[in-house]
Design a protein around this motif. Sequence first.
Motif, PDB file in Angstrom:
ATOM      1  N   THR A   1      10.425  22.834  61.034  1.00 56.80           N
ATOM      2  CA  THR A   1      11.052  22.700  62.347  1.00 56.80           C
ATOM      3  C   THR A   1      10.533  21.510  63.132  1.00 56.80           C
ATOM      4  O   THR A   1      11.012  21.243  64.232  1.00 56.80           O
ATOM      5  N   VAL A   2       9.576  20.762  62.574  1.00 56.30           N
ATOM      6  CA  VAL A   2       9.160  19.517  63.207  1.00 56.30           C
ATOM      7  C   VAL A   2      10.336  18.541  63.257  1.00 56.30           C
ATOM      8  O   VAL A   2      10.344  17.594  64.051  1.00 56.30           O
TER       9      VAL A   2
ATOM     10  N   PHE B   1       6.387  25.231  60.972  1.00 57.84           N
ATOM     11  CA  PHE B   1       6.609  24.056  61.822  1.00 57.84           C
ATOM     12  C   PHE B   1       6.381  22.778  61.025  1.00 57.84           C
ATOM     13  O   PHE B   1       7.186  21.847  61.080  1.00 57.84           O
ATOM     14  N   ASP B   2       5.289  22.723  60.284  1.00 61.47           N
ATOM     15  CA  ASP B   2       4.959  21.550  59.476  1.00 61.47           C
ATOM     16  C   ASP B   2       4.989  21.949  58.007  1.00 61.47           C
ATOM     17  O   ASP B   2       3.952  22.208  57.391  1.00 61.47           O
TER      18      ASP B   2
ATOM     19  N   TRP C   1       1.893  17.004  62.003  1.00 58.08           N
ATOM     20  CA  TRP C   1       3.147  16.950  62.762  1.00 58.08           C
ATOM     21  C   TRP C   1       3.626  15.524  62.992  1.00 58.08           C
ATOM     22  O   TRP C   1       4.831  15.255  62.990  1.00 58.08           O
TER      23      TRP C   1
END
Length: 467
Positions: free
Chosen positions: A67-68, A208-209, A215
Amino acid sequence: MQTSPAVTRQAPRPARTDVDPTPPPHAPATPPAGRRFGLPTATALVMGNIIGGGIFMIPAAVAPYGTVGLLAFAVLTAGAITLALVFGRLARRDPRTGGPYVYAREEFGDFAGFLAAWSYWITTWVSNAALAVAAVGYLDVLWPVGRSTGLALVCALAVQWLPALANLAGTRYVGTVQLVSTVLKFAALMVVSVAGLSAFDPANLGPFDASGEGWFAGTTAAAAILLFSYLGVESAAVSAGQVRAPERNVGRAGVLGTAGAAAVYLLGTLAVFGTVAHERLIGSTAPFSDAVNTVFGGSWGGTAVAVAALVSMTGALNGWTLLSAQAPCAAARDGLFPAVFTVERRGVPVVGVLVGVTLASLLTVLNFASGAKSAFDTLVLVTTFTATVPYLLSTAAQLRWLLRGDRARVAPARLARDLTLALGAFAFSAWLAVGSGWAAVCQGTLFLLAGVLVHVVRTVRRGRRRA
């Protein structure tokens, strides 16, 4: 038909105010009011050119980074809007057709103007070839044209020539096609987005990552994939001569069109992220189809998305075909491109349209004949680099104008604001160039060097005629 003779480089014009621009004396006559775009059509031109076929592949392309990728969207959107604002400021002072070419030549001379026009021209017709080939892939969902290479090639050429014919019919028809196609694809994508968000499940988002590289590295890598999808923010500036009240509407259209495209990108990607499991999304070849099938069940999602994709790319081809003719037309008026590019009919540079679509068609034939898909994909990345050349020259022109020393032209508060915007846009453009990849930078430079040879031949011929 509107033509104007080539003119030599003139001495700098007297200082102009930032709020009361005066078109230069050699500016071409503008089209009749009935043939010029209003703000809605200019906005549709920007939005339609930005949203091509990329939106239908973006979610799966950025999924490996997690989602980054949504953060990359935010950074790119901010940079694109900054660039659109700078183009609006430039068009406010010099509302001529040609956009980046006009700004670069005005501040830095003929050679810089030629490079801007040449690199932008390459970007337009190579992008058209890419869009046409991608459109055939979606057409194959509706009608199995991919079984025959000959039939697929005919369809790819038809997808290019139909928008070209719409352009040859005049700017009024170009605007109508652009407005209708933009509304239709915007509506279709919003329906998918709303349906997907209504069934949003955070468990599908994944990490996320996802790449595990941090990130910042993930954002940069995802942004590199997304770069091509944001080309087109300059569309209203390039067609400023066909826009009503360009001093006011070019900037507004750039910001509204970019913001609208970004909203579609972000909502669509977020909807797919939340409806298709992350592990499945990474390997998906039709992420929007998968999202629709997940929400509604059945297998009709692929057909619906294919129709939306074809509408999207037809609208993008319609707009980019016009832009492929505007840049060489503006340069030809100043003697930097062959004079034949100035020939217009119903407000459209007909020779530029025909030459652009012919070159794109030849590239399409070469792609199908060689079967070298990877080579063609590399050319698409090259267009990302070639597009940044006029971006960098345009933002540099704005910086030079602001820093030339005549502070009376711009109030201190406005000067600080415009300097910040121009510096941000310049940095964003440089980031685009680096993000396209070193291979694309090297090959794009070869395209530019070929343009240098063309410029040498043109200047020698001009010198002989004057002698």
